[in-house]
Design an enzyme around this catalytic site. Sequence first.
Site, PDB file in Angstrom:
ATOM      1  CG  ASP A  25      -6.028  -4.270 -25.022  1.00  0.00           C
ATOM      2  OD1 ASP A  25      -5.800  -5.053 -24.458  1.00  0.00           O
ATOM      3  OD2 ASP A  25      -7.096  -4.054 -25.622  1.00  0.00           O
ATOM      4  CB  SER A  26      -3.332  -6.736 -20.450  1.00  0.00           C
ATOM      5  OG  SER A  26      -1.976  -6.677 -20.989  1.00  0.00           O
ATOM      6  CG  ASP A  64      -3.361  -5.866 -27.987  1.00  0.00           C
ATOM      7  OD1 ASP A  64      -4.365  -6.403 -29.236  1.00  0.00           O
ATOM      8  OD2 ASP A  64      -3.854  -6.337 -26.766  1.00  0.00           O
ATOM      9  CE  LYS A  93      -3.634  -9.613 -28.229  1.00  0.00           C
ATOM     10  NZ  LYS A  93      -4.894  -9.077 -28.069  1.00  0.00           N
ATOM     11  CD  GLU A  95      -9.768  -7.510 -27.390  1.00  0.00           C
ATOM     12  OE1 GLU A  95     -11.280  -7.429 -27.173  1.00  0.00           O
ATOM     13  OE2 GLU A  95      -8.942  -7.367 -26.699  1.00  0.00           O
ATOM     14  CD  GLU A 165      -8.662 -13.045 -22.456  1.00  0.00           C
ATOM     15  OE1 GLU A 165      -8.242 -12.521 -23.223  1.00  0.00           O
ATOM     16  OE2 GLU A 165      -8.771 -12.852 -21.274  1.00  0.00           O
TER      17      GLU A 165
HETATM   18  O1  KIV Z   1      -3.747  -7.261 -24.066  1.00  0.00           O
HETATM   19  C1  KIV Z   1      -3.385  -8.549 -23.333  1.00  0.00           C
HETATM   20  O2  KIV Z   1      -2.722  -8.572 -22.825  1.00  0.00           O
HETATM   21  C2  KIV Z   1      -3.922  -9.672 -24.233  1.00  0.00           C
HETATM   22  C3  KIV Z   1      -3.791 -11.012 -23.594  1.00  0.00           C
HETATM   23  C4  KIV Z   1      -4.556 -11.234 -22.329  1.00  0.00           C
HETATM   24  C5  KIV Z   1      -3.925 -12.175 -24.617  1.00  0.00           C
HETATM   25  O3  KIV Z   1      -4.718  -9.587 -25.032  1.00  0.00           O
END
Ligand code: KIV
Length: 248
Positions: A25-26, A64, A93, A95, A165
């Site tokens: 989600d970056s 994500d 993934k 959080e 992280e």
């Molecule tokens: O969204 C992302 O790119 C991440 C990484 C920084 C681990 O969660």
Amino acid sequence: MVTAYDSTFACIVDEAGVDLILVGDSVGTVMQGHKTTLSVSMEHMEYHVAMVASVKPLALVVGDLPFGSYQASHTQAIDNSVRLIKAGAEIVKLEGGVHLASTIAAITHVDIPVMAHIGLTPQSYHRMGGNKIQGRSSSGAGSRNQILEDALAVQEAGAHAVVIEGVPSDVAQEVTESLSIPTIGIGAGVHCDGQVLVMHDLLGLSARSFTFAKAYANLRTTSIEAVRDYVSEVHSGAWPDSDHSFSK
Ligand code: KIV
């Protein structure tokens, strides 16, 4: 593990031999230009996961779950995990630690592998008061003890791996030594089982730089120079030359 958000860069990182491609989600910060990842939607993630999966990489595709797509209920978390799997992800993934353990268990119970993400969790931006290094205190939210508890809870819940992280390297080392599942670090030192970087940081594509991220190339400067050369040749009439033009 390296992030990618489209087919061109998925091919590049796959050919370079990464084990996992994270469609993170970056995307909200490096591609959409926002300050945080909070506005990223399920539709955005499905779109980018599908682009990466379309090249059928050898690397495992991690999708994500964005902020707000899994916190409301187990049903919401399962439904949205299914959407990412249908878009082409092979593992999702999310959080969170102790508080998300039952959600991780619910998703894994429908045979979807889960990667957890603990320590500095960018979706907790407002609670953390910004993207701040975690694990420096010994008790309370974001403390070393909390991170260890989070790590054990996500493993117990069935997570297949965990991203750590933004924590001091000795904290990541203790977590890694306490778990049997792999740890993947970012800003967490050398002792994790694996490492992850955001592609734009690794390639030096963005104007920003972080202490924890190494740019292995400077593609921003290379790109600016290339486009500048093009602009200059168009202005001077040197482009397009006869080699790149058609005759009758
Ligand atoms: O969204 C992302 O790119 C991440 C990484 C920084 C681990 O969660």
